[in-house]
Design a protein around this motif. Structure first.
Motif, PDB file in Angstrom:
ATOM      1  N   ILE A   5      50.668 -21.779  26.618  1.00  0.00           N
ATOM      2  CA  ILE A   5      51.121 -21.612  25.240  1.00  0.00           C
ATOM      3  C   ILE A   5      49.936 -21.374  24.304  1.00  0.00           C
ATOM      4  CG2 ILE A   5      51.195 -24.034  24.512  1.00  0.00           C
ATOM      5  CD1 ILE A   5      53.829 -21.305  23.814  1.00  0.00           C
ATOM      6  N   VAL A   8      49.665 -17.726  23.780  1.00  0.00           N
ATOM      7  CA  VAL A   8      50.714 -17.264  22.867  1.00  0.00           C
ATOM      8  C   VAL A   8      50.316 -17.596  21.423  1.00  0.00           C
ATOM      9  CG1 VAL A   8      53.155 -17.490  22.219  1.00  0.00           C
ATOM     10  CG2 VAL A   8      52.501 -17.528  24.638  1.00  0.00           C
ATOM     11  N   SER A  92      59.059 -14.345  16.853  1.00  0.00           N
ATOM     12  CA  SER A  92      59.385 -14.760  18.223  1.00  0.00           C
ATOM     13  C   SER A  92      58.271 -15.627  18.817  1.00  0.00           C
ATOM     14  CB  SER A  92      59.627 -13.525  19.086  1.00  0.00           C
ATOM     15  OG  SER A  92      59.838 -13.890  20.416  1.00  0.00           O
ATOM     16  N   LYS A  93      57.028 -15.210  18.624  1.00  0.00           N
ATOM     17  CA  LYS A  93      55.896 -15.996  19.145  1.00  0.00           C
ATOM     18  C   LYS A  93      55.817 -17.359  18.454  1.00  0.00           C
ATOM     19  CE  LYS A  93      53.062 -12.276  20.963  1.00  0.00           C
ATOM     20  NZ  LYS A  93      53.585 -12.451  22.291  1.00  0.00           N
ATOM     21  N   ASP A  95      58.327 -19.040  17.130  1.00  0.00           N
ATOM     22  CA  ASP A  95      59.430 -19.843  17.667  1.00  0.00           C
ATOM     23  C   ASP A  95      59.121 -20.342  19.074  1.00  0.00           C
ATOM     24  OD1 ASP A  95      60.865 -19.484  15.333  1.00  0.00           O
ATOM     25  OD2 ASP A  95      62.149 -17.905  16.143  1.00  0.00           O
ATOM     26  N   HIS A  96      58.491 -19.497  19.881  1.00  0.00           N
ATOM     27  CA  HIS A  96      58.101 -19.879  21.242  1.00  0.00           C
ATOM     28  C   HIS A  96      57.118 -21.044  21.209  1.00  0.00           C
ATOM     29  CE1 HIS A  96      56.451 -18.357  25.393  1.00  0.00           C
ATOM     30  NE2 HIS A  96      56.586 -19.660  25.358  1.00  0.00           N
ATOM     31  N   THR A 100      58.008 -24.768  22.632  1.00  0.00           N
ATOM     32  CA  THR A 100      57.209 -25.360  23.713  1.00  0.00           C
ATOM     33  C   THR A 100      56.604 -26.686  23.268  1.00  0.00           C
ATOM     34  OG1 THR A 100      56.729 -23.189  24.641  1.00  0.00           O
ATOM     35  CG2 THR A 100      55.248 -24.988  25.259  1.00  0.00           C
TER      36      THR A 100
END
Length: 107
Positions: A5, A8, A92-93, A95-96, A100
């Motif tokens: 992560i 990301v 999106s990133k 939220d990811h 996580t």
């Protein structure tokens, strides 16, 4: 999982760079707050990856709080008209990362 992560989060930061600059021209304080919160996410992820016990979980919580602050800064910037609708890849990133971190803090 945390180290994956991290990548990301760095990619999210790269996507945020022009947004931070744009917001900073309209509202230097909000731009600075966004930049500090965004930088805090990967920094605390990295620190948490090399911590143990409660310190590890505390770093995940701090990273998650900073990611939530990034989202709030972006929402405020949109509401004030500093930026138009944001890139879906960026959202999106973000939220990811938050999802996580939420899972990491619940283990």
């Amino acid at each position: 999982m945390a180290l994956r992560i991290y990548g990301v989060a760095i990619e999210m930061l790269r996507l945020l760079r022009p947004v931070i600059q744009r917001i900073g021209t309209k509202d230097p304080n909000l731009g600075d707050q966004l930049r500090r919160a965004a930088a805090s996410v990967p920094l605390n992820l990295s620190e948490g990856a090399y911590s143990q016990g409660r310190n590890e979980r505390a770093r995940w919580h701090t990273a998650m709080g900073s990611a939530a602050e990034v989202r709030a800064c972006l929402d405020v910037a949109e509401a004030l008209g500093y930026v138009n609708t944001l890139n879906e890849e960026l959202r999106s990133k973000l939220d990811h990362v938050i999802g996580t971190l939420h899972r990491l803090t619940r283990r």
